[in-house]
Design an enzyme around this catalytic site. Structure first.
Site, PDB file in Angstrom:
ATOM      1  N   VAL A 122       0.832  -1.206   0.000  1.00 12.69           N
ATOM      2  CA  VAL A 122       0.000   0.000   0.000  1.00 12.69           C
ATOM      3  C   VAL A 122       0.864   1.251   0.000  1.00 12.69           C
ATOM      4  CG1 VAL A 122      -1.677   1.358   1.318  1.00 12.69           C
ATOM      5  CG2 VAL A 122      -1.967  -1.120   1.101  1.00 12.69           C
TER       6      VAL A 122
ATOM      7  N   LYS B   7      14.894  -3.435   1.971  1.00 10.07           N
ATOM      8  CA  LYS B   7      13.834  -3.290   0.973  1.00 10.07           C
ATOM      9  C   LYS B   7      13.500  -1.824   0.751  1.00 10.07           C
ATOM     10  CE  LYS B   7       9.270  -5.049  -0.303  1.00 10.07           C
ATOM     11  NZ  LYS B   7       8.134  -5.920   0.108  1.00 10.07           N
TER      12      LYS B   7
ATOM     13  N   GLY C  10       1.673  -1.555   9.623  1.00 13.67           N
ATOM     14  CA  GLY C  10       0.811  -2.371  10.471  1.00 13.67           C
ATOM     15  C   GLY C  10       0.902  -3.829  10.092  1.00 13.67           C
TER      16      GLY C  10
ATOM     17  N   PRO D 208      -7.707  -2.166  11.120  1.00 17.06           N
ATOM     18  CA  PRO D 208      -8.997  -1.589  10.736  1.00 17.06           C
ATOM     19  C   PRO D 208      -8.956  -0.066  10.857  1.00 17.06           C
ATOM     20  CG  PRO D 208      -9.158  -2.529  12.916  1.00 17.06           C
ATOM     21  CD  PRO D 208      -7.781  -2.854  12.422  1.00 17.06           C
ATOM     22  N   VAL D 209      -9.124   0.621   9.747  1.00 21.47           N
ATOM     23  CA  VAL D 209      -8.755   2.027   9.652  1.00 21.47           C
ATOM     24  C   VAL D 209      -9.565   2.928  10.568  1.00 21.47           C
ATOM     25  CG1 VAL D 209     -10.256   2.587   7.680  1.00 21.47           C
ATOM     26  CG2 VAL D 209      -8.119   3.845   8.037  1.00 21.47           C
TER      27      VAL D 209
ATOM     28  N   ARG E  20     -14.831   1.745  -5.596  1.00 22.86           N
ATOM     29  CA  ARG E  20     -15.238   0.445  -6.152  1.00 22.86           C
ATOM     30  C   ARG E  20     -16.712   0.469  -6.557  1.00 22.86           C
ATOM     31  NH1 ARG E  20     -12.235  -2.773  -1.261  1.00 22.86           N
ATOM     32  NH2 ARG E  20     -10.244  -3.166  -2.303  1.00 22.86           N
TER      33      ARG E  20
ATOM     34  N   ARG F 234     -18.612   3.091  -7.306  1.00 24.67           N
ATOM     35  CA  ARG F 234     -18.807   3.962  -8.467  1.00 24.67           C
ATOM     36  C   ARG F 234     -18.334   3.280  -9.746  1.00 24.67           C
ATOM     37  NH1 ARG F 234     -16.013   9.507  -7.017  1.00 24.67           N
ATOM     38  NH2 ARG F 234     -16.626   9.942  -9.179  1.00 24.67           N
TER      39      ARG F 234
ATOM     40  N   HIS G  57     -22.222   9.423  -8.904  1.00 24.57           N
ATOM     41  CA  HIS G  57     -22.067  10.035  -7.584  1.00 24.57           C
ATOM     42  C   HIS G  57     -22.788   9.160  -6.565  1.00 24.57           C
ATOM     43  CE1 HIS G  57     -20.215  13.664  -9.212  1.00 24.57           C
ATOM     44  NE2 HIS G  57     -21.072  13.539 -10.203  1.00 24.57           N
TER      45      HIS G  57
ATOM     46  N   HIS H 145     -15.162   0.786   7.315  1.00 23.76           N
ATOM     47  CA  HIS H 145     -14.460   0.251   6.143  1.00 23.76           C
ATOM     48  C   HIS H 145     -14.318  -1.247   6.384  1.00 23.76           C
ATOM     49  CE1 HIS H 145     -11.686  -0.487   2.949  1.00 23.76           C
ATOM     50  NE2 HIS H 145     -10.655  -0.696   3.755  1.00 23.76           N
TER      51      HIS H 145
END
Length: 314
Positions: free
Chosen positions: A17, A43, A83, A125-126, A155, A157, A172, A179
Site C-alpha cells: 500500500v 527493501k 501495520g 482496521p482504519v 469500487r 462507483r 455520484h 471500512h
C-alpha cells in the site's frame, strides 16, 4: 483551525500500500519531498532507489529519501500505512489488538519530533486505528483523518459505471460506515449521470437485486483481491493520493474518509466512513447525508460494531 505548511510528506510503511501510494504521489507531483520510513531497511533502500529513477519521467520533481522520525518535524503530512498485514479470511477488525500497539509506538515517535501537521491513516482496521492515532497524538480531531470508505466508494462507483456504461466520474454514490463488513451503500442520494438511482428503482423494481449484488461485490472485493494477489494496493494508493491532493491543494472538496463524529447521524466519539470537506486544515466539516430510515438502521449497526471493539482499548 490552523493550516498545515509546505508539501513535505513522511510515509510510514513501505509495504504494498505504501509503495503504491508513493508511486501515485510522484506521478501526480504533489510533494516536494517524500521521506519514507520502514523497518525493513534493505527493501526500503531498493524502493527509494526505484522510485527516484522513475521521478526522471514525472512532470515535477519529488525528492524521495529514506526517512527517520526526525523528518516529521517539518512535514505537512504523515501518512501511516504500517501495520500487521491482513491475512486471507481475516477480517479487518481482527487486526485491532496488534495494530493499536503499533500505532501507539509510531505516533509516540512522530509526536516526539515536534510534528504539527496532518495525519492520514490507512492501516486497518482504519476507523479504529484512526481513533487510536487521534488519542495517542493529542492533536485536534480535524487533523487526524482515515482513508475510511474512499476505496469502497470508488469500487462502488466503478461497478455502477460498468452497469450503466458511463464513466465513474459521472457516478455520484457513497459507501459509508465501517471500512469493512458492516459498511452500507447510500442508494437514496446516488445519481448516475445526474439521474437519481431512487427514481430508477421506482421504474424498475428488478434493479434492486442487481444493485445489491454490486454492493456485495464492493464490500467483498478486498477478500477476493487478497486471495488472488496477497494484498490490495493500487486502488487504496490512488485513494490516498486523492485525499492528499485535497489537503495540499486546499480544495475544500468532499471526500469519503474516516472522520470523528460530533452528533452527525446521532453518533459521537467514533471515527467512521462519511463524506467530509477536506482542505489544508484537515477536515473542515463532516457532511451528514440525508439517509432513509433503513440506511440509518444499517449505519447505526456499523457504528455499534466499531464502538464495541473500540471500547475494549479506549
Amino acid at each position: 483551525m490552523k493550516e498545515t505548511v509546505g508539501n513535505k510528506i513522511v510515509l510510514i510503511g513501505a509495504g504494498d500500500v505504501g509503495v503504491a501510494y508513493a508511486y501515485a504521489l510522484i506521478n501526480q507531483g504533489m510533494a516536494d519531498h517524500l521521506a519514507i520510513i520502514d523497518i525493513d531497511e534493505k527493501k526500503l533502500e531498493g524502493n527509494v532507489m526505484d522510485l527516484n529513477h522513475g521521478v526522471v519521467w514525472a512532470d515535477s520533481r519529488t525528492r524521495v529519501t529514506k526517512g527517520t522520525y526526525a523528518d516529521c518535524e517539518d512535514a505537512a503530512m504523515v501518512v501511516i500505512c504500517a501495520g500487521a498485514a491482513q491475512k486471507p479470511g481475516e477480517t479487518r477488525l481482527q487486526l485491532v489488538d496488534k495494530n493499536v500497539k503499533i500505532m501507539k509506538s509510531i505516533v509516540g515517535d512522530v509526536m516526539a519530533s515536534g510534528f504539527d501537521g496532518i495525519f492520514l491513516v490507512a492501516s486497518n482496521p482504519v476507523d479504529i486505528l484512526t481513533y487510536a492515532v487521534w488519542k495517542f497524538s493529542g492533536l485536534e480531531w480535524n487533523r487526524v483523518i482515515g482513508s475510511g470508505t474512499v476505496l469502497d466508494s470508488a469500487r462502488f462507483r466503478y461497478m455502477l459505471g460498468e452497469l450503466y456504461e458511463v464513466a465513474p466520474s459521472s457516478v455520484h454514490a457513497y459507501i459509508i460506515g465501517e471500512h469493512g463488513d458492516t459498511e452500507l451503500p447510500v442508494l437514496s442520494s446516488a445519481t448516475i449521470a445526474g439521474v437519481s438511482l431512487s427514481r430508477m428503482l421506482d421504474k424498475d423494481p428488478e434493479l434492486e437485486g442487481r444493485l445489491e449484488k454490486i454492493f456485495e461485490d464492493t464490500r467483498d472485493a478486498a477478500y477476493h483481491i487478497i486471495d488472488a494477489k496477497g494484498s490490495t494496493s493500487y486502488g487504496i494508493g490512488m485513494g490516498l493520493a486523492r485525499i492528499t491532493r485535497a489537503i495540499l491543494q486546499n480544495q475544500d472538496v468532499a471526500v469519503p474518509v474516516s472522520a470523528l463524529l460530533h452528533g452527525e447521524y446521532g453518533e459521537e466519539d467514533i471515527y467512521i466512513g462519511t463524506p467530509a470537506v477536506v482542505n489544508r486544515r484537515g477536515i473542515r466539516r463532516v457532511v451528514e447525508l440525508e439517509i432513509t430510515d433503513h440506511e440509518m438502521e444499517r449505519f447505526k449497526h456499523s457504528a455499534n460494531t466499531l464502538r464495541e471493539i473500540q471500547k475494549q482499548f479506549f
